[in-house]
Design an enzyme around this catalytic site. Structure first.
Site, mmCIF file in Angstrom:
data_model
loop_
_atom_site.group_PDB
_atom_site.id
_atom_site.type_symbol
_atom_site.label_atom_id
_atom_site.label_comp_id
_atom_site.label_asym_id
_atom_site.label_seq_id
_atom_site.Cartn_x
_atom_site.Cartn_y
_atom_site.Cartn_z
ATOM 1 N N ASP A 143 -6.781 8.062 -0.745
ATOM 2 C CA ASP A 143 -5.922 6.716 -0.060
ATOM 3 C C ASP A 143 -4.932 7.830 1.470
ATOM 4 O O ASP A 143 -4.266 8.042 0.584
ATOM 5 C CB ASP A 143 -5.317 5.291 -0.037
ATOM 6 C CG ASP A 143 -6.732 5.080 -1.129
ATOM 7 O OD1 ASP A 143 -7.926 4.949 -0.641
ATOM 8 O OD2 ASP A 143 -6.641 3.872 -1.461
ATOM 9 N N GLU B 251 1.141 -1.267 0.095
ATOM 10 C CA GLU B 251 -0.044 0.194 -0.118
ATOM 11 C C GLU B 251 0.990 1.708 -0.027
ATOM 12 O O GLU B 251 0.062 1.983 -0.445
ATOM 13 C CB GLU B 251 -0.944 0.326 1.265
ATOM 14 C CG GLU B 251 -1.876 -1.220 1.139
ATOM 15 C CD GLU B 251 -3.237 -0.245 0.111
ATOM 16 O OE1 GLU B 251 -2.651 0.493 -0.635
ATOM 17 O OE2 GLU B 251 -4.008 -1.574 0.186
#
Length: 143
Positions: free
Chosen positions: A67, A50
């Site tokens: 995000d 991520e």
């Protein structure tokens, strides 16, 4: 324009990028190993894919959401960035996920996995970690 570039460089320069084993130890110390049945190796794998363990990572999505942070927590569901319509289930400002104090991010990640999707809420985990041999993520860490 020059001021904006300088400010962006300062923000990047202040980012905390954890070393894999250092991050694994911190996660373990915060009770993440086995939390909701999720192994430490899964958390380390997830955050490698991520954010590469970067506390200031951001990613803008096609739906207009963003995000944020080391876990890449989404503004549509989990935090408030004052730009995206949000559920704000973690009850935090998204900017809190971009600090070097990762405790807020860890608490929010714990909240995410309490939902029915669990750790599967993260696409990177489904694509890169689920069903894989994750032993390399803790190799050499002495954990």
């Amino acid at each position: 324009m020059r001021t904006l570039v300088v400010l962006l460089l300062v923000a990047v320069a202040n980012a905390r990028v954890y070393e894999r084993c250092e991050w694994a130890r911190l996660l373990r110390n915060q009770g993440m190993d086995g939390y909701r049945g999720i192994s430490l190796a899964n958390w380390v794998c997830l955050t490698e894919w991520e954010s590469h363990y970067n506390t200031r990572a951001t990613n803008h999505n096609t739906d207009g959401s963003t995000d944020y942070g080391i876990f890449q927590i989404n503004s549509r569901w989990w935090c408030n960035d004052s730009q995206t319509p949000t559920s704000n289930a973690c009850n935090i400002r998204c900017s809190e996920l971009l600090t070097d104090d990762v405790i807020v991010a860890i608490k929010c990640a714990k909240r995410v996995v309490r939902d029915p999707n669990g750790i599967g809420a993260w696409v990177a985990w489904r694509q890169h970690c689920q069903g894989q041999d994750l032993s390399s993520y803790l190799a050499g860490c002495g954990l």
